[in-house]
Design a protein around this motif. Structure first.
Motif, PDB file in Angstrom:
ATOM      1  N   ASN A 100       0.856  -1.181   0.000  1.00 28.73           N
ATOM      2  CA  ASN A 100       0.000   0.000   0.000  1.00 28.73           C
ATOM      3  C   ASN A 100       0.894   1.232   0.000  1.00 28.73           C
ATOM      4  N   ALA A 101       0.397   2.329  -0.583  1.00 28.73           N
ATOM      5  CA  ALA A 101       1.181   3.566  -0.593  1.00 28.73           C
ATOM      6  C   ALA A 101       1.408   4.034   0.840  1.00 28.73           C
ATOM      7  N   PHE A 102       2.602   4.506   1.123  1.00 28.04           N
ATOM      8  CA  PHE A 102       2.849   5.086   2.443  1.00 28.04           C
ATOM      9  C   PHE A 102       3.932   6.134   2.347  1.00 28.04           C
ATOM     10  N   GLU A 103       4.004   6.970   3.380  1.00 29.01           N
ATOM     11  CA  GLU A 103       5.016   8.007   3.440  1.00 29.01           C
ATOM     12  C   GLU A 103       5.661   7.907   4.815  1.00 29.01           C
ATOM     13  N   PHE A 104       6.956   8.120   4.888  1.00 26.40           N
ATOM     14  CA  PHE A 104       7.648   7.997   6.167  1.00 26.40           C
ATOM     15  C   PHE A 104       8.475   9.249   6.430  1.00 26.40           C
ATOM     16  N   ARG A 105       8.361   9.793   7.632  1.00 24.67           N
ATOM     17  CA  ARG A 105       9.168  10.979   7.970  1.00 24.67           C
ATOM     18  C   ARG A 105       9.831  10.806   9.324  1.00 24.67           C
ATOM     19  N   THR A 106      10.955  11.471   9.488  1.00 23.32           N
ATOM     20  CA  THR A 106      11.580  11.522  10.813  1.00 23.32           C
ATOM     21  C   THR A 106      12.420  12.790  10.901  1.00 23.32           C
ATOM     22  N   VAL A 107      13.179  12.922  11.975  1.00 18.64           N
ATOM     23  CA  VAL A 107      13.981  14.137  12.158  1.00 18.64           C
ATOM     24  C   VAL A 107      15.179  14.127  11.213  1.00 18.64           C
ATOM     25  N   ALA A 108      15.822  15.313  11.068  1.00 19.44           N
ATOM     26  CA  ALA A 108      16.916  15.435  10.098  1.00 19.44           C
ATOM     27  C   ALA A 108      18.185  14.743  10.568  1.00 19.44           C
ATOM     28  N   SER A 109      18.465  14.767  11.880  1.00 14.90           N
ATOM     29  CA  SER A 109      19.732  14.193  12.331  1.00 14.90           C
ATOM     30  C   SER A 109      19.631  13.645  13.754  1.00 14.90           C
ATOM     31  N   ILE A 110      20.187  12.437  13.938  1.00 14.27           N
ATOM     32  CA  ILE A 110      20.177  11.787  15.252  1.00 14.27           C
ATOM     33  C   ILE A 110      21.607  11.394  15.588  1.00 14.27           C
ATOM     34  N   GLU A 111      22.056  11.804  16.762  1.00 11.64           N
ATOM     35  CA  GLU A 111      23.407  11.454  17.204  1.00 11.64           C
ATOM     36  C   GLU A 111      23.265  10.662  18.498  1.00 11.64           C
ATOM     37  N   MET A 112      23.929   9.503  18.583  1.00  9.39           N
ATOM     38  CA  MET A 112      23.920   8.766  19.837  1.00  9.39           C
ATOM     39  C   MET A 112      25.343   8.772  20.387  1.00  9.39           C
ATOM     40  N   ALA A 113      25.538   9.311  21.586  1.00  9.32           N
ATOM     41  CA  ALA A 113      26.895   9.411  22.141  1.00  9.32           C
ATOM     42  C   ALA A 113      26.833   9.426  23.653  1.00  9.32           C
ATOM     43  N   TRP A 114      27.485   8.432  24.272  1.00  5.76           N
ATOM     44  CA  TRP A 114      27.579   8.386  25.729  1.00  5.76           C
ATOM     45  C   TRP A 114      28.296   9.645  26.211  1.00  5.76           C
ATOM     46  N   GLU A 115      27.708  10.376  27.126  1.00  7.94           N
ATOM     47  CA  GLU A 115      28.241  11.651  27.644  1.00  7.94           C
ATOM     48  C   GLU A 115      28.367  12.717  26.556  1.00  7.94           C
ATOM     49  N   GLY A 116      27.623  12.557  25.481  1.00  4.20           N
ATOM     50  CA  GLY A 116      27.649  13.538  24.386  1.00  4.20           C
ATOM     51  C   GLY A 116      27.121  14.902  24.809  1.00  4.20           C
ATOM     52  N   ALA A 117      26.310  14.946  25.879  1.00 10.43           N
ATOM     53  CA  ALA A 117      25.745  16.232  26.303  1.00 10.43           C
ATOM     54  C   ALA A 117      26.835  17.208  26.729  1.00 10.43           C
ATOM     55  N   SER A 118      27.977  16.662  27.170  1.00 11.29           N
ATOM     56  CA  SER A 118      29.051  17.567  27.610  1.00 11.29           C
ATOM     57  C   SER A 118      29.727  18.242  26.410  1.00 11.29           C
ATOM     58  N   ARG A 119      29.410  17.781  25.215  1.00 14.48           N
ATOM     59  CA  ARG A 119      29.980  18.407  24.002  1.00 14.48           C
ATOM     60  C   ARG A 119      28.894  19.062  23.151  1.00 14.48           C
ATOM     61  N   LEU A 120      27.703  19.256  23.744  1.00  8.86           N
ATOM     62  CA  LEU A 120      26.563  19.747  22.956  1.00  8.86           C
ATOM     63  C   LEU A 120      26.808  21.151  22.388  1.00  8.86           C
ATOM     64  N   GLY A 121      27.514  21.992  23.180  1.00 10.71           N
ATOM     65  CA  GLY A 121      27.767  23.362  22.721  1.00 10.71           C
ATOM     66  C   GLY A 121      28.458  23.385  21.364  1.00 10.71           C
ATOM     67  N   GLU A 122      29.543  22.587  21.248  1.00 13.85           N
ATOM     68  CA  GLU A 122      30.276  22.542  19.963  1.00 13.85           C
ATOM     69  C   GLU A 122      29.357  22.126  18.827  1.00 13.85           C
ATOM     70  N   ARG A 123      28.502  21.149  19.094  1.00 12.96           N
ATOM     71  CA  ARG A 123      27.590  20.662  18.045  1.00 12.96           C
ATOM     72  C   ARG A 123      26.658  21.787  17.591  1.00 12.96           C
ATOM     73  N   LEU A 124      26.119  22.531  18.573  1.00  8.84           N
ATOM     74  CA  LEU A 124      25.154  23.577  18.212  1.00  8.84           C
ATOM     75  C   LEU A 124      25.834  24.672  17.394  1.00  8.84           C
ATOM     76  N   VAL A 125      27.064  25.009  17.781  1.00 11.21           N
ATOM     77  CA  VAL A 125      27.777  26.039  17.033  1.00 11.21           C
ATOM     78  C   VAL A 125      28.025  25.547  15.605  1.00 11.21           C
ATOM     79  N   ALA A 126      28.443  24.279  15.472  1.00 12.67           N
ATOM     80  CA  ALA A 126      28.706  23.732  14.131  1.00 12.67           C
ATOM     81  C   ALA A 126      27.426  23.691  13.296  1.00 12.67           C
ATOM     82  N   LEU A 127      26.307  23.402  13.942  1.00  8.60           N
ATOM     83  CA  LEU A 127      25.056  23.265  13.190  1.00  8.60           C
ATOM     84  C   LEU A 127      24.419  24.608  12.857  1.00  8.60           C
ATOM     85  N   PHE A 128      24.458  25.536  13.823  1.00  6.92           N
ATOM     86  CA  PHE A 128      23.654  26.757  13.659  1.00  6.92           C
ATOM     87  C   PHE A 128      24.444  28.052  13.764  1.00  6.92           C
TER      88      PHE A 128
END
Ligand SMILES: NC(=O)c1ccc[n+]([C@@H]2O[C@H](COP(=O)([O-])OP(=O)(O)OC[C@H]3O[C@@H](n4cnc5c(N)ncnc54)[C@H](O)[C@@H]3O)[C@@H](O)[C@H]2O)c1
Ligand SMILES: [Fe+2]
Length: 386
Positions: A4-32
């Protein structure tokens, strides 16, 4: 075989990283690029000490942080409006939701309100959001609602009614899955949010209208992962592997139900949150057994498939395999230590009529349920759960 016809959507980017929150600032600067970030969370989470290091990471990367920490569970509309006001006055350019589903849902709606002039009351329902939103980053600390990857935000209106805003604009730009953030989640909350995630996968897999090959694969991957790790994560909260499996499983279940939406369990859980402030995951857990048995009349073949996927089938007829699946879920909920009856969480018997009258209005989700349901049948299901 045809599809059957269907459409699938999700978010643009998903990162999985243990303790990645401590590096979130760098990610936000790189992204935005450098901008002012409206960080949305709840005061309870601030007290756990989880928010401070994330704020530090943003500041280290040169971002200005405006903290809104007044989110409450089952977030009321007034909280969203207060958050938007603070973000607007501060000139926020990026919205960051950090917390459980409540904080993520507020962040999603706030990002839209800050990016457009449309009044919030016009946004409730499906595809009613006009315009764009601010850049949106979501970091879940429960595993969970899957809200980080869904196009849904659930807001409480007029004190008791949980209403959904469902729109493509709610898919975030970036999601960080850092399971280290979930280590301190207390066992009962781990259990309740984990069952919520499992219900997302079950309801997506049995959805009557938008079930599709991708939502099926996601649900079939999520369920065994969640089922095998839920009790472990409750009993040994520091178990990294169990925490990562729960967070990943909850996200996969979120992707499944964003594309094949939830059904009767959620429809009946919403009024328990609205009227009695029973936490969302626990509301689902309390209704799950009765609803699975009600739906089994038509959904037994699908429940049999879930039994096989979870490795709990002992063979036999479809009905027997469906029963094996339902029993497994009931045993899991017993072992998780969650309260098992509505009477144990402050719900009163005389409220059953009011709960059913509210639940029947949640047609947005009820239309997806494999079996149609009347208000009288809902009263009976609440009585069974009482
Ligand atoms: N948008 C969606 O797709 C979607 C899906 C399902 C549920 N929901 C909504 O999400 C909300 C429920 O979210 P929830 O169950 O994640 O809980 P929550 O966000 O309401 O948080 C509940 C409590 O848990 C605490 N907490 C969160 N993370 C913690 C951690 N790591 N350590 C210690 N304490 C922590 C919070 O401080 C808070 O006091 C409901 O409003 C529900 O309707 C939304
Ligand atoms: Fe849910």
């Amino acid at each position: 075989m045809t599809f059957n016809a269907f459409e699938f959507r999700t978010v643009a980017s998903i990162e999985m990283a243990w303790e990645g929150a401590s590096r979130l600032g760098e990610r936000l600067v790189a992204l935005f690029g450098h901008r002012r970030v409206l960080m949305i969370t709840d005061a309870g989470l601030v007290k756990t000490g989880l928010v401070g290091p994330v704020e530090e990471s943003l500041k280290r990367a040169g971002l200005d942080v405006v903290l809104f920490d007044s989110v409450t569970a089952d977030p009321p509309e007034e909280v969203v409006l207060a958050c938007v006001k603070q973000g607007r006055e501060a000139g926020a350019g990026i919205v960051l939701g950090l917390g459980g589903g409540s904080s993520l849902d507020v962040a999603k709606v706030a990002a839209i309100c800050l990016g457009s002039d449309q009044p919030l009351e016009e946004m409730y329902g499906v595809d009613r959001v006009r315009g764009t939103r601010l850049p949106l980053v979501l970091v879940p600390t429960t595993a969970g609602t899957g809200s980080e990857v869904t196009n849904v935000a659930v807001i409480t209106r007029d004190g008791t009614t949980k209403m959904g805003v469902v729109a493509t604009q709610l898919y975030a730009d970036h999601v960080l899955l850092d399971a280290a953030l979930t280590l301190g989640l207390p066992p009962l909350h781990t259990a309740a949010t984990g069952i919520d995630a499992m219900v997302h996968a079950i309801e997506a897999y049995t959805g009557k209208i938008r079930k599709n090959p991708l939502s099926d694969r996601l649900a079939l991957s999520a369920l065994p992962m969640l089922g095998a790790n839920l009790v472990k994560a409750c009993r040994v909260p520091s178990d990294r592997a169990a925490r990562e499996a729960m967070l990943l499983g909850a996200m996969l279940a979120g992707q499944a139900f964003a594309n094949s939406p939830v059904g009767l369990v959620h429809g009946m859980a919403y009024p328990l949150g609205g009227f009695f402030h029973v936490p969302h995951g626990l509301s689902n857990a309390l209704m799950l057994g009765p609803v699975l048995r009600f739906n089994a009349v038509v959904a037994a073949p699908l429940y049999a498939e879930l039994a096989l996927a979870m490795g709990v089938s002992q063979g036999g007829t479809q009905a027997q395999q469906a029963e094996a699946f339902i029993s497994f879920m009931e045993t899991l909920m017993e072992e998780s230590g969650l309260p098992r009856r509505l009477r144990d969480v402050g719900v009163t018997e005389d409220a059953i009529g009011k709960l059913a009258a509210d639940a029947i209005t949640h047609q947005r989700v009820l239309v997806n349920n494999p079996r149609s349901v009347t208000e009288e049948e809902m009263r009976s299901l609440y009585r069974q759960a009482f």
